[in-house]
Design an enzyme around this catalytic site. Structure first.
Site, mmCIF file in Angstrom:
data_model
loop_
_atom_site.group_PDB
_atom_site.id
_atom_site.type_symbol
_atom_site.label_atom_id
_atom_site.label_comp_id
_atom_site.label_asym_id
_atom_site.label_seq_id
_atom_site.Cartn_x
_atom_site.Cartn_y
_atom_site.Cartn_z
ATOM 1 N N LYS A 121 59.591 68.257 83.222
ATOM 2 C CA LYS A 121 58.165 68.486 83.669
ATOM 3 C C LYS A 121 57.491 69.357 82.747
ATOM 4 C CE LYS A 121 55.963 67.775 87.427
ATOM 5 N NZ LYS A 121 56.387 66.880 88.434
HETATM 6 N N1 GLU Z 1 54.417 63.853 88.731
HETATM 7 C C1 GLU Z 1 55.176 62.617 89.400
HETATM 8 C C2 GLU Z 1 56.207 63.035 90.250
HETATM 9 O O1 GLU Z 1 56.248 64.513 90.390
HETATM 10 C C3 GLU Z 1 55.539 61.405 88.645
HETATM 11 C C4 GLU Z 1 56.279 61.834 87.539
HETATM 12 C C5 GLU Z 1 56.385 60.432 86.486
HETATM 13 O O2 GLU Z 1 55.819 59.343 86.881
HETATM 14 O O3 GLU Z 1 57.022 60.532 85.563
HETATM 15 O O4 GLU Z 1 57.251 62.480 90.791
#
Ligand code: GLU
Length: 431
Positions: A121
């Site tokens: 993240k």
């Molecule tokens: N930000 C989204 C999540 O928390 C998507 C992450 C992604 O598609 O890599 O799952």
């Protein structure tokens, strides 16, 4: 990192279970799964330590001629099962501890739906509403360049999260590609369709919330026909999920976002509310509904509650007052462990984030696969595959919960942590 910041926030301070923030919540969730991991529990510390943390300074020229510095992060929590995968958020409250927790939840989420990814993240501590379009673009590009050391289609693949969208992903893809010398569409997902994005990606998280929510409702004998929903957050996740529930016969009686809390027992016109949010940036000023005090949102009469905003919203303060029978976590980390216990005692079913909102990253996986093969699928094919993966993953987690007599959250962690640590064990330690 400067000396003063280092002493104020040593990394080790984020590794304590008494941390009250999201990382502390995550550590408690890991402690709850440890007894169910059998011989793999010897690897459990792996889950409590992010693999790699990068903190970057992001300096940009502001429109008024000054230079501003923002703090950015990219955390790769675990890459035992494949490249890092997870979004990037722009928010004024982003901290390293939060990004660490969000990266760990991505590891668990990706394993819960069995995608060949680890968890990562990123984020920048900034209120993007205070930036012009040019400033936003310069900040995005400089951040991408700074984290370019550790991202890439086979290393770590960012995506949208809170306050980032397909426009931001286009700039990230372009910046990475220019630095590499060739177009690398697979470096990020959630891109515009014209740049190698996938059909259905924008709606995927909401569609996944609806898919597992419908399964859960069915399992507890709750009919969607006439079911009353309360939704916190009316963006990409909450808005789309609400729309699909309404199409299935439910009605949305309460909505909350950073601008207002609205209550309408007859049910909102969800399409009109979505259009209003798109135009005005929030629900405030919408033509229908009575405005409530924010705390009252948690007490409204409803059957299904969907927190689809930020972390730590359902706490021991409000868990006792919630009237819903079913909670579907569209957001990441909206419920504290203490609230989880209260909800379990009150027989309120919680479908945890790591399965409930996994639809987004599932279609991100489809996008990544399509980019690698440069062969694109139809929207129907994407939605059908998404629904199949989500239903099967949910059913496996449901069975695991029954088998061990645990919550769906602990069951999801049992399934995922077993997969992650099995990969860890099979790969072995180097050297
Ligand atoms: N930000 C989204 C999540 O928390 C998507 C992450 C992604 O598609 O890599 O799952």
């Amino acid at each position: 990192m400067s000396q003063s910041l280092a002493s104020a926030h040593p990394i080790s301070s984020y590794l304590q279970a008494d941390d009250l923030g999201p990382w502390g919540t995550y550590l408690q969730q890991v402690d709850r799964v440890a007894p169910y991991l059998g011989s793999l529990s010897r690897w459990v510390e792996t889950l409590k330590r992010p693999k790699r943390i990068l903190i970057v300074d992001v300096p940009i020229h502001m429109d008024n001629g000054t230079i501003a510095h923002f703090e950015g992060y990219r955390v790769q929590h675990n890459i035992s099962r494949g490249p890092g995968k997870g979004g990037v958020r722009f928010h004024q409250d982003v901290t390293l501890s939060e990004v660490m927790a969000l990266s760990a939840w991505m590891s668990v989420k990706n394993a819960a739906v069995n995608l060949p990814f680890g968890g990562a993240k990123g984020g920048i501590r900034v209120d993007p509403r205070n930036l012009s379009a040019g400033e936003l673009q310069r900040m995005t590009r400089r951040y991408t360049s700074e984290i370019g050391l550790i991202i890439g289609p086979t290393k770590d693949i960012p995506a949208p999260d809170v306050n980032t969208d397909e426009r931001v992903m286009a700039w990230m893809m372009d910046t990475y590609s220019i630095n590499q010398g060739s177009t690398a569409t697979g470096v990020v997902t959630g891109k515009p369709v014209a740049l190698g994005g996938s059909l259905g990606r924008r709606e995927a998280t909401g569609r996944g919330v609806f898919t597992v929510g419908r399964e859960a409702a069915n399992n507890i004998g709750l009919s969607l026909e006439g079911a009353r929903l309360a939704v916190q957050g009316f963006g990409n996740v909450g808005g789309v999920a609400a729309q699909l529930f309404v199409e299935a016969g439910a009605k949305v009686v309460a909505v909350q976002d950073h601008t207002d809390t609205l209550y309408e027992p007859a049910g909102f016109d969800v399409a009109a509310l979505q259009a209003h949010v798109k135009r005005n940036g929030g629900i405030a000023g919408f033509e229908a509904g009575e405005s409530l005090d924010p705390a009252q949102f948690w007490e409204v009469d409803c059957d299904i509650l969907i927190p689809a905003a930020l972390e730590q919203q359902i706490t021991e303060e409000n868990a006792l007052r919630i009237k819903a029978r079913l909670i579907i976590e569209g957001a990441n980390g909206p419920t504290t462990p203490q609230a989880d216990d209260i909800l379990a005692d009150r027989n309120i079913l919680v479908v945890p984030d790591v399965i409930a909102n996994a639809g987004g990253v599932t279609v991100s996986y489809f996008e990544w696969v399509q980019d690698f093969s440069s062969f694109f699928w139809s929207e129907d094919e994407i939605n059908a595959r998404l629904v199949k993966i989500m239903r099967e993953a949910f059913s496996h987690i449901w069975q695991t919960a029954q088998e061990h007599g645990v919550s769906l959250r602990t069951a999801a962690f049992i399934v995922s942590c077993t997969r992650i640590l099995e990969a860890r064990d099979l790969r072995g330690l180097y050297p």
